[in-house]
Scaffold this motif. Sequence first.
Motif, PDB file in Angstrom:
ATOM      1  N   ARG A 136      33.294  46.654   1.254  1.00  9.87           N
ATOM      2  CA  ARG A 136      33.950  45.898   0.594  1.00  9.87           C
ATOM      3  C   ARG A 136      33.844  44.281  -0.101  1.00  9.87           C
ATOM      4  O   ARG A 136      34.375  44.259  -0.861  1.00  9.87           O
ATOM      5  CB  ARG A 136      35.293  46.432   0.712  1.00  9.87           C
ATOM      6  CG  ARG A 136      35.989  47.665   0.546  1.00  9.87           C
ATOM      7  CD  ARG A 136      36.825  47.872   0.685  1.00  9.87           C
ATOM      8  NE  ARG A 136      37.585  49.848   1.128  1.00  9.87           N
ATOM      9  CZ  ARG A 136      38.431  50.229   1.034  1.00  9.87           C
ATOM     10  NH1 ARG A 136      39.407  48.928   1.697  1.00  9.87           N
ATOM     11  NH2 ARG A 136      38.100  51.456   1.049  1.00  9.87           N
ATOM     12  N   ARG A 137      34.134  43.603   1.447  1.00 14.78           N
ATOM     13  CA  ARG A 137      33.376  42.420   1.190  1.00 14.78           C
ATOM     14  C   ARG A 137      32.446  41.603   0.267  1.00 14.78           C
ATOM     15  O   ARG A 137      32.464  41.026  -0.775  1.00 14.78           O
ATOM     16  CB  ARG A 137      32.969  41.597   2.702  1.00 14.78           C
ATOM     17  CG  ARG A 137      32.141  39.871   2.961  1.00 14.78           C
ATOM     18  CD  ARG A 137      34.519  39.422   3.172  1.00 14.78           C
ATOM     19  NE  ARG A 137      33.545  37.709   3.395  1.00 14.78           N
ATOM     20  CZ  ARG A 137      34.299  37.408   4.215  1.00 14.78           C
ATOM     21  NH1 ARG A 137      35.429  37.623   4.825  1.00 14.78           N
ATOM     22  NH2 ARG A 137      34.199  36.221   3.848  1.00 14.78           N
ATOM     23  N   LYS A 138      31.040  42.717   0.369  1.00 13.94           N
ATOM     24  CA  LYS A 138      30.131  42.515  -0.446  1.00 13.94           C
ATOM     25  C   LYS A 138      31.062  42.699  -2.052  1.00 13.94           C
ATOM     26  O   LYS A 138      30.487  41.886  -2.609  1.00 13.94           O
ATOM     27  CB  LYS A 138      28.528  43.667   0.050  1.00 13.94           C
ATOM     28  CG  LYS A 138      27.982  43.283  -0.908  1.00 13.94           C
ATOM     29  CD  LYS A 138      26.782  43.946  -0.153  1.00 13.94           C
ATOM     30  CE  LYS A 138      25.425  43.364  -1.136  1.00 13.94           C
ATOM     31  NZ  LYS A 138      24.121  44.731  -0.330  1.00 13.94           N
ATOM     32  N   ILE A 139      31.117  43.565  -2.333  1.00 12.64           N
ATOM     33  CA  ILE A 139      31.546  44.043  -3.290  1.00 12.64           C
ATOM     34  C   ILE A 139      32.441  43.022  -3.955  1.00 12.64           C
ATOM     35  O   ILE A 139      32.591  42.408  -5.266  1.00 12.64           O
ATOM     36  CB  ILE A 139      32.725  45.066  -4.007  1.00 12.64           C
ATOM     37  CG1 ILE A 139      31.389  46.709  -3.555  1.00 12.64           C
ATOM     38  CG2 ILE A 139      33.313  45.268  -4.986  1.00 12.64           C
ATOM     39  CD1 ILE A 139      32.127  47.732  -3.450  1.00 12.64           C
ATOM     40  N   LEU A 140      33.580  42.449  -3.616  1.00  9.53           N
ATOM     41  CA  LEU A 140      34.598  41.578  -3.708  1.00  9.53           C
ATOM     42  C   LEU A 140      34.330  39.793  -3.506  1.00  9.53           C
ATOM     43  O   LEU A 140      34.486  39.235  -3.968  1.00  9.53           O
ATOM     44  CB  LEU A 140      35.922  41.470  -2.247  1.00  9.53           C
ATOM     45  CG  LEU A 140      36.739  42.757  -2.629  1.00  9.53           C
ATOM     46  CD1 LEU A 140      37.493  43.058  -1.594  1.00  9.53           C
ATOM     47  CD2 LEU A 140      37.761  42.459  -3.870  1.00  9.53           C
ATOM     48  N   ASN A 141      32.860  39.501  -2.983  1.00  9.12           N
ATOM     49  CA  ASN A 141      32.720  37.899  -3.028  1.00  9.12           C
ATOM     50  C   ASN A 141      32.282  37.424  -4.540  1.00  9.12           C
ATOM     51  O   ASN A 141      32.708  36.298  -4.187  1.00  9.12           O
ATOM     52  CB  ASN A 141      31.309  38.155  -2.305  1.00  9.12           C
ATOM     53  CG  ASN A 141      31.258  37.735  -0.608  1.00  9.12           C
ATOM     54  OD1 ASN A 141      32.250  37.018  -0.014  1.00  9.12           O
ATOM     55  ND2 ASN A 141      31.062  38.815  -0.080  1.00  9.12           N
ATOM     56  N   PRO A 142      31.640  38.172  -4.992  1.00  9.75           N
ATOM     57  CA  PRO A 142      31.741  37.261  -7.022  1.00  9.75           C
ATOM     58  C   PRO A 142      32.744  36.791  -7.374  1.00  9.75           C
ATOM     59  O   PRO A 142      33.159  36.041  -7.733  1.00  9.75           O
ATOM     60  CB  PRO A 142      31.225  38.495  -7.387  1.00  9.75           C
ATOM     61  CG  PRO A 142      30.304  39.403  -6.517  1.00  9.75           C
ATOM     62  CD  PRO A 142      31.299  38.908  -5.312  1.00  9.75           C
TER      63      PRO A 142
END
Length: 531
Positions: A136-142
């Motif tokens: 989820r962090r990877k998805i939310l980072n942008p």
Amino acid sequence: MGGYLMPASVSQLILSIFVLFAAYGLFKLFQLIALDINSPIRDLPGPPSKSFLFGNMIEMKAQDGTLETYIAKYGDAMKYWDMLGVTRLCTVDLKAINYVLMHSNDYQKPEPVIYHLQRIVGQGLLVVEGDVHKQRRKILNPAFGPLQIRQLTEIFVDKAIELRDVWNSTIQKQSKSKNAATVDAISWLNRVTLDIVGCAGFDYDFQALYSEHSKNELHRAFDTMYHAILNFELIHIIRSLVPLLRFWPSPSDSKLKQAKDTVFRIGGTLMERSKKNAMAYGKSNTDRDILSLLTRANIDPDVPTNQRMSDEDVLSQIPTFMLAGHETITTGTAWALYSIARHKDMQSKLREELLSIPTDSPSMDVLNGLHYLDNIVRESLRLHPPVPETLRVAMKDDYLPLSKPFKDRNGGQTLSIPIRPINLAESTWGKDAWEFNPDRWDNLPEAVSSIPGVWGNLMSFLGGPRSCIGYRFALVEMKALLFTLIRAFEIDLAVPPENVRGTMGLRRPTLTSDPVNPNQLPLVIRPVVRS
């Protein structure tokens, strides 16, 4: 008439249930005592426990800076007592802190903390652990990257200008002759940051700046959820520590459920609107709020399936983002205004820098290029991190690389990451570590480089895989608010500085001289007269 006699089978069932819970309670008590006896930190120095039930928690809540005092007295690696005889390892050893932060799968939030947060915000990023958090962090980072924050800066500045105009109107109403007014910074910052996070997060304007006595439905729901986090009632403590008793109802459960239902119902409506816009306009869609960005990514055919979140996962980020972003930025900005009000020479120097900008609406790059403003924000967040401490628990046997390493023989040891004490350690920052000195950032001690923070050699946003994902959002919003308010107003404290202290948990400034209404920071504001 004879009384009602309970059937023997029913009474035996009730007695059996009572005995079962009593036995389980005794088992948990024995488990806690056994854990302490076998604890690898048993021989570490630390303050004596004041009571088995509350440990050192009462004195830490009653007196700001208690944890810092403990560390100064008992050393860089010490223990203190949580409730029900649980010990916590607390260390400012930077090597150990870096190790814990970088091994986030091995050192996770304690289960009682996760339970408490989960019942309020659901399965947001703040709560999930392990591979789920990583995905989820990877998805939310942008959504929290520099490009996105650059696009949101206009919202930050526009709302800051609205607050400036409301304060100017307040001055006119309160005292036309003195040309000054007293305002509660906490109350007003609460409103403006709520408006900002609503607009920037999911294109929803609470209009909190203009609705002091008539909060809308969503505003009331978030208020309920916020107070549920802070008001940790005894029944919630018992339920968090004893999972078998989590069926036990609390008087606040129905209100919290109603609030969560409201958030997810309105959030679902907003998400459906974002979906329709994304499908209608595709990549030409210019909606800049974070919910719209996530929605577009979720339906973009170029995005791999494993890099998308379900609708439920997207919705679960809304209360997390609202509560984490809104309250912490209010607190951080309030402490910055407190510090500036106490140091009028620094306030004048800052205003001179800010007035050199020929516009009321600076871009993110302009705000980040203001050197003294940056120093002020860094120094305020160093002295007054909104979250002064966070907890982790060892998920397995491990060696913690302290100056004198020891092994956690059984896992399960609770560790305190003392954010504020690390920010104030004289061994790192020098003898003036407790002083507000923005100029220190022009000549930092070499030891500061060892602090494993994600930003600015500070622990205020943590570090490692679980560092604060929204730190850029918070910094630019704080700068936008300070830029606008300090350009417009001379600011003084309306109370003696010793009457203001920080609270435990979320470290908000509170007023000790008003125990009935402590949640306030009174400031005197006067319009700046420009030559």
